[in-house]
Design a protein around this motif. Structure first.
Motif, PDB file in Angstrom:
ATOM      1  N   THR A   5       0.800  -1.164   0.061  1.00 16.77           N
ATOM      2  CA  THR A   5       0.347   0.145   0.173  1.00 16.77           C
ATOM      3  C   THR A   5       0.753   1.358  -0.054  1.00 16.77           C
ATOM      4  N   SER A 118      -3.766   4.384   0.937  1.00 16.60           N
ATOM      5  CA  SER A 118      -4.257   3.961  -0.215  1.00 16.60           C
ATOM      6  C   SER A 118      -5.679   3.171   0.505  1.00 16.60           C
ATOM      7  N   ALA A 124      -4.168   1.491  -4.145  1.00 19.72           N
ATOM      8  CA  ALA A 124      -2.715   1.310  -4.070  1.00 19.72           C
ATOM      9  C   ALA A 124      -1.889   1.369  -5.390  1.00 19.72           C
TER      10      ALA A 124
END
Length: 133
Positions: A5, A118, A124
């Motif tokens: 992420t 994210s 992400a």
């Protein structure tokens, strides 16, 4: 499931020397830093990041905030990293965040809330591409 992420330590975090404090929270919770860079975001980069808000009344304020001074972009990896990071960060408004979350501890306001993460696998991937190419 192991995930990656994107996280941003926003300008207010960098300005207040909170980089190490925040990174400790992620690492202490079993997340690994895969990539990290300190940078000053351009308007173009900030606009790409916040594209879903383009046309909204607060869009220009978001871009101005993200570009006002350096920030830290990083990629974290770990088991269920996306949901874990979001839980560690707390809600968008620090005043409503659960105790001991990053935003409750360090966020100044709804508009200066210290961190971004994210919210999905798709976000992400898109955000990692924006910040790390």
């Amino acid at each position: 499931m192991i995930e990656k992420t994107l996280v941003l330590l926003k300008p207010d975090a960098v300005e207040r020397n909170l980089i190490g404090h925040i990174l400790v929270e992620y690492e202490r919770n079993g997340l690994s830093v895969l990539e990290l860079k300190l940078m000053k975001a351009s308007s173009t980069l900030a606009e790409q990041h916040y594209i879903e808000h383009k046309g909204k009344p607060f869009f220009d304020r978001l871009v101005a905030y993200l570009t006002r001074s350096p920030l830290v972009a990083l990629v974290l990896e770990g088991e269920n990293a996306i949901s874990r990071v979001r839980a560690l960060n707390g809600t968008t408004d620090p005043a409503d965040s659960q105790d001991n979350t990053i935003r409750a501890l360090y966020g100044k306001s709804m508009s200066e809330n210290t961190v971004h993460a994210s919210d999905s696998t798709e976000s992400a991937e898109r955000e990692r591409e924006i910040w790390f190419g």
